[in-house]
Design an enzyme around this catalytic site. Structure first.
Site, PDB file in Angstrom:
ATOM      1  N   GLY A  10     -18.441  11.270  -0.196  1.00 32.20           N
ATOM      2  CA  GLY A  10     -18.395  12.311  -1.234  1.00 32.20           C
ATOM      3  C   GLY A  10     -17.119  13.122  -1.245  1.00 32.20           C
ATOM      4  N   TYR A 144     -12.177  -7.012   3.826  1.00 37.46           N
ATOM      5  CA  TYR A 144     -12.858  -6.039   2.956  1.00 37.46           C
ATOM      6  C   TYR A 144     -13.768  -6.751   1.956  1.00 37.46           C
ATOM      7  CZ  TYR A 144     -12.844  -2.400  -0.794  1.00 37.46           C
ATOM      8  OH  TYR A 144     -13.171  -1.494  -1.781  1.00 37.46           O
ATOM      9  N   PRO A 171     -16.448  -1.481  -9.417  1.00 38.23           N
ATOM     10  CA  PRO A 171     -15.320  -0.908 -10.165  1.00 38.23           C
ATOM     11  C   PRO A 171     -14.048  -1.756 -10.032  1.00 38.23           C
ATOM     12  CG  PRO A 171     -16.262   0.685  -8.612  1.00 38.23           C
ATOM     13  CD  PRO A 171     -16.779  -0.695  -8.228  1.00 38.23           C
TER      14      PRO A 171
HETATM   15  P1  NAP Z   1     -11.467   7.269  -0.299  1.00 37.62           P
HETATM   16  O1  NAP Z   1     -10.862   8.229  -1.254  1.00 37.62           O
HETATM   17  O2  NAP Z   1     -10.619   6.693   0.777  1.00 37.62           O
HETATM   18  O3  NAP Z   1     -12.768   7.961   0.342  1.00 37.62           O
HETATM   19  C1  NAP Z   1     -13.482   7.285   1.342  1.00 37.62           C
HETATM   20  C2  NAP Z   1     -14.680   8.130   1.678  1.00 37.62           C
HETATM   21  O4  NAP Z   1     -15.440   7.469   2.690  1.00 37.62           O
HETATM   22  C3  NAP Z   1     -14.306   9.523   2.213  1.00 37.62           C
HETATM   23  O5  NAP Z   1     -15.252  10.453   1.778  1.00 37.62           O
HETATM   24  C4  NAP Z   1     -14.411   9.310   3.732  1.00 37.62           C
HETATM   25  O6  NAP Z   1     -14.706  10.505   4.429  1.00 37.62           O
HETATM   26  C5  NAP Z   1     -15.610   8.352   3.790  1.00 37.62           C
HETATM   27  N1  NAP Z   1     -15.621   7.574   5.027  1.00 37.62           N
HETATM   28  C6  NAP Z   1     -14.674   6.692   5.452  1.00 37.62           C
HETATM   29  N2  NAP Z   1     -15.031   6.171   6.667  1.00 37.62           N
HETATM   30  C7  NAP Z   1     -16.206   6.779   6.996  1.00 37.62           C
HETATM   31  C8  NAP Z   1     -17.067   6.712   8.135  1.00 37.62           C
HETATM   32  N3  NAP Z   1     -16.802   5.902   9.159  1.00 37.62           N
HETATM   33  N4  NAP Z   1     -18.192   7.473   8.147  1.00 37.62           N
HETATM   34  C9  NAP Z   1     -18.458   8.307   7.104  1.00 37.62           C
HETATM   35  N5  NAP Z   1     -17.707   8.421   5.991  1.00 37.62           N
HETATM   36  C10 NAP Z   1     -16.587   7.665   5.951  1.00 37.62           C
HETATM   37  O7  NAP Z   1     -12.097   6.030  -1.077  1.00 37.62           O
HETATM   38  P2  NAP Z   1     -12.485   5.857  -2.626  1.00 37.62           P
HETATM   39  O8  NAP Z   1     -11.327   5.256  -3.312  1.00 37.62           O
HETATM   40  O9  NAP Z   1     -13.120   7.124  -3.134  1.00 37.62           O
HETATM   41  O10 NAP Z   1     -13.616   4.712  -2.485  1.00 37.62           O
HETATM   42  C11 NAP Z   1     -14.990   5.021  -2.692  1.00 37.62           C
HETATM   43  C12 NAP Z   1     -15.707   3.714  -2.855  1.00 37.62           C
HETATM   44  O11 NAP Z   1     -15.152   3.020  -3.991  1.00 37.62           O
HETATM   45  C13 NAP Z   1     -15.523   2.760  -1.659  1.00 37.62           C
HETATM   46  O12 NAP Z   1     -16.732   2.116  -1.364  1.00 37.62           O
HETATM   47  C14 NAP Z   1     -14.466   1.746  -2.144  1.00 37.62           C
HETATM   48  O13 NAP Z   1     -14.617   0.513  -1.510  1.00 37.62           O
HETATM   49  C15 NAP Z   1     -14.808   1.676  -3.616  1.00 37.62           C
HETATM   50  N6  NAP Z   1     -13.693   1.230  -4.490  1.00 37.62           N
HETATM   51  C16 NAP Z   1     -12.528   1.944  -4.530  1.00 37.62           C
HETATM   52  C17 NAP Z   1     -11.510   1.488  -5.391  1.00 37.62           C
HETATM   53  C18 NAP Z   1     -10.178   2.204  -5.495  1.00 37.62           C
HETATM   54  O14 NAP Z   1      -9.298   1.683  -6.220  1.00 37.62           O
HETATM   55  N7  NAP Z   1      -9.999   3.344  -4.823  1.00 37.62           N
HETATM   56  C19 NAP Z   1     -11.720   0.356  -6.210  1.00 37.62           C
HETATM   57  C20 NAP Z   1     -12.959  -0.288  -6.151  1.00 37.62           C
HETATM   58  C21 NAP Z   1     -13.947   0.159  -5.297  1.00 37.62           C
HETATM   59  P3  NAP Z   1     -13.469  11.426   4.946  1.00 37.62           P
HETATM   60  O15 NAP Z   1     -12.859  11.976   3.692  1.00 37.62           O
HETATM   61  O16 NAP Z   1     -14.129  12.441   5.767  1.00 37.62           O
HETATM   62  O17 NAP Z   1     -12.569  10.489   5.692  1.00 37.62           O
HETATM   63  O1  GFB Z   2      -3.339  -1.122  -5.714  1.00 33.52           O
HETATM   64  P1  GFB Z   2      -2.929  -2.197  -4.785  1.00 33.52           P
HETATM   65  O2  GFB Z   2      -2.518  -1.796  -3.423  1.00 33.52           O
HETATM   66  O3  GFB Z   2      -4.171  -3.171  -4.669  1.00 33.52           O
HETATM   67  O4  GFB Z   2      -1.654  -3.065  -5.377  1.00 33.52           O
HETATM   68  P2  GFB Z   2      -4.640  -4.583  -5.174  1.00 33.52           P
HETATM   69  C1  GFB Z   2      -1.598  -3.475  -6.623  1.00 33.52           C
HETATM   70  C2  GFB Z   2      -0.244  -4.130  -6.923  1.00 33.52           C
HETATM   71  O5  GFB Z   2       0.742  -3.095  -6.943  1.00 33.52           O
HETATM   72  C3  GFB Z   2       0.300  -5.215  -6.002  1.00 33.52           C
HETATM   73  C4  GFB Z   2       1.948  -3.555  -6.355  1.00 33.52           C
HETATM   74  O6  GFB Z   2       0.782  -6.271  -6.810  1.00 33.52           O
HETATM   75  C5  GFB Z   2       1.469  -4.537  -5.290  1.00 33.52           C
HETATM   76  O7  GFB Z   2       2.536  -5.455  -4.984  1.00 33.52           O
HETATM   77  N1  GFB Z   2       2.669  -2.395  -5.808  1.00 33.52           N
HETATM   78  C6  GFB Z   2       3.909  -2.000  -6.188  1.00 33.52           C
HETATM   79  C7  GFB Z   2       2.234  -1.553  -4.869  1.00 33.52           C
HETATM   80  N2  GFB Z   2       4.302  -0.915  -5.492  1.00 33.52           N
HETATM   81  C8  GFB Z   2       3.283  -0.604  -4.649  1.00 33.52           C
HETATM   82  C9  GFB Z   2       3.098   0.412  -3.658  1.00 33.52           C
HETATM   83  O8  GFB Z   2       3.948   1.252  -3.396  1.00 33.52           O
HETATM   84  N3  GFB Z   2       1.906   0.407  -2.991  1.00 33.52           N
HETATM   85  C10 GFB Z   2       0.905  -0.521  -3.269  1.00 33.52           C
HETATM   86  N4  GFB Z   2      -0.256  -0.436  -2.595  1.00 33.52           N
HETATM   87  N5  GFB Z   2       1.036  -1.503  -4.200  1.00 33.52           N
HETATM   88  C11 GFB Z   2      -6.586  -3.923  -3.565  1.00 33.52           C
HETATM   89  C12 GFB Z   2      -7.396  -4.516  -2.450  1.00 33.52           C
HETATM   90  O9  GFB Z   2      -5.804  -4.921  -4.092  1.00 33.52           O
HETATM   91  O10 GFB Z   2      -7.452  -3.451  -4.611  1.00 33.52           O
HETATM   92  C13 GFB Z   2      -8.341  -3.479  -1.910  1.00 33.52           C
HETATM   93  O11 GFB Z   2      -6.512  -4.933  -1.428  1.00 33.52           O
HETATM   94  C14 GFB Z   2      -9.138  -2.773  -3.005  1.00 33.52           C
HETATM   95  O12 GFB Z   2      -9.230  -4.093  -1.023  1.00 33.52           O
HETATM   96  C15 GFB Z   2      -8.250  -2.395  -4.164  1.00 33.52           C
HETATM   97  O13 GFB Z   2     -10.091  -3.558  -3.501  1.00 33.52           O
HETATM   98  C16 GFB Z   2      -9.056  -1.894  -5.326  1.00 33.52           C
HETATM   99  O14 GFB Z   2      -5.220  -4.379  -6.496  1.00 33.52           O
HETATM  100  O15 GFB Z   2      -3.586  -5.624  -5.037  1.00 33.52           O
END
Ligand code: NAP
Ligand code: GFB
Length: 328
Positions: A10, A144, A171
């Site tokens: 959260g 992952y 998502p």
């Molecule tokens: P985030 O900003 O990194 O937040 C992660 C959350 O999980 C934080 O609240 C963190 O708590 C908590 N957490 C991590 N390890 C934990 C542990 N061992 N025990 C309890 N809590 C823990 O991630 P997010 O981007 O909001 O992701 C939320 C969900 O969306 C995840 O399931 C992720 O896989 C999914 N998701 C994210 C993306 C994306 O692009 N970000 C895309 C698709 C799906 P603290 O803040 O206290 O560390």
């Molecule tokens: O968002 P991103 O790290 O995740 O990278 P993915 C997306 C693309 O952005 C890649 C380019 O093609 C990278 O080469 N990129 C360019 C960068 N500049 C940057 C930079 O400064 N940082 C990063 N991070 N990328 C993730 C999965 O894949 O998608 C995770 O590995 C998760 O598990 C997340 O599911 C949603 O979209 O490639």
């Protein structure tokens, strides 16, 4: 009937999006807080969900009737490539503890969170809800991806053997306020916003990693949040549901970087570091099922440039408290 919603994860990007929506949407509206509802947004400081006992204590404290399970070890391409086992083990432990404790506490519904990166790398596009297990995920994030795929299997097993109402959302790449802006572990948009901000401040070249050619769909955290609230109240199938903008919203990393340059107001030198990995080329997801389900809710996606601008403004206002990694 009192509804007690526990949101694990959260304190993160998506969790804080849900808290924003619940607090700011009109009460008793499609996406606002409803009478009789209590919402609890918890982070790892309250309980390390890799630990079964701490997970049980958390459920004893909040006695949730519903759970939105977001907690996970999360990171961008480069973090995933560097820590495949951590992303596998931590997420398997977290998910098993939360789902089994929810089962033992007879929680009425659990919505877990997968990601479109769990899909097979080689499959007919667009990705839809039926294709999750049709092949191996991309090499860059197999740890992952397999941990997240297992959640779909766990949901089906709890439903089959005990009738539990456990389901999951899928998502695409998410961005917004409260994201992780640490350039080592962040996803592309928060990493580029941080790097572009520093390039403008220090008058140095803005460097985008990779070729800029890969394609992605980006959903705003506050739009995704509304869809999670809708699922909590209206979606009772074990079948996962893709939560994404349309296929026509797919953009190249170059186009995303151009939008960041525009939102930050950077006018200096801008180039690509092609020694860095591109990862998966594309993972185009269909939101056809979602749009059919929410067609009567008045839900609409925030235009990308407006959402990006709100995110940049949040980053600039909160730079000192945001997750920015090592000071630059
Ligand atoms: P985030 O900003 O990194 O937040 C992660 C959350 O999980 C934080 O609240 C963190 O708590 C908590 N957490 C991590 N390890 C934990 C542990 N061992 N025990 C309890 N809590 C823990 O991630 P997010 O981007 O909001 O992701 C939320 C969900 O969306 C995840 O399931 C992720 O896989 C999914 N998701 C994210 C993306 C994306 O692009 N970000 C895309 C698709 C799906 P603290 O803040 O206290 O560390
Ligand atoms: O968002 P991103 O790290 O995740 O990278 P993915 C997306 C693309 O952005 C890649 C380019 O093609 C990278 O080469 N990129 C360019 C960068 N500049 C940057 C930079 O400064 N940082 C990063 N991070 N990328 C993730 C999965 O894949 O998608 C995770 O590995 C998760 O598990 C997340 O599911 C949603 O979209 O490639």
């Amino acid at each position: 009937m009192s509804v007690r919603v526990l949101v694990t994860g959260g304190t993160g990007l998506v969790g804080q999006g849900i808290e924003y929506v619940i607090e700011n949407e009109p009460a008793n509206s499609h996406f606002g807080k409803r009478d009789g509802e209590e919402w609890f947004f918890i982070g790892s400081s309250e309980a390390d969900l890799r630990n079964q006992e701490q997970t049980r204590k958390l459920f004893e404290k909040y006695k949730p009737t519903h759970v939105i399970h977001l907690a996970a070890l999360v990171g961008g391409l480069f973090a995933n490539m560097a820590r495949k086992l951590d992303f596998l083990r931590d997420n398997i432990l977290i998910n098993d503890n939360v789902l089994h404790t929810a089962h033992e506490f007879k929680v009425k519904k659990v919505i877990s969170c997968l990601s479109t990166c769990v899909y097979p790398d080689k499959v007919e596009y667009p990705l839809d809800e039926t294709k999750i297990h049709l092949g191996l995920p991309h090499e860059s994030n197999f740890g992952y991806a397999h941990a997240k795929r297992l959640v779909d299997i766990q949901n089906r097993a709890y439903k089959d053997q005990f009738g539990d109402n456990f389901t999951s959302a899928i998502p695409t790449n998410v961005f917004g306020p409260h994201d992780n802006f640490d350039m080592e572990s962040a996803h592309v948009l928060p990493a580029l916003i941080h790097r572009c901000y520093l390039s403008k401040k220090n008058n140095t070249p803005f460097v985008v990693w990779g070729s800029g050619k890969p394609l992605r769909q980006f959903i705003y955290s506050r739009d995704l949040a509304k869809l999670f609230v809708w699922m909590l109240r209206n979606y009772d199938s074990v079948e996962p549901l893709i939560l994404s903008v349309g296929e026509d919203e797919e953009v190249s990393i170059k186009q995303a970087a151009d939008a960041v340059v525009n939102a930050v107001g950077f006018t200096g030198e801008y180039r690509f570091d092609t020694t860095k990995a591109d990862g998966q080329f594309r993972k185009p997801a269909s939101n056809k099922k979602l749009l059919e389900l929410v067609k009567d809710t008045g839900f609409a996606f925030t235009p990308f440039d407006k959402a990006l601008d709100e995110t940049v403004q949040w980053f600039l206002r909160n730079y000192n408290n945001a997750r920015i990694g090592k000071p630059q």
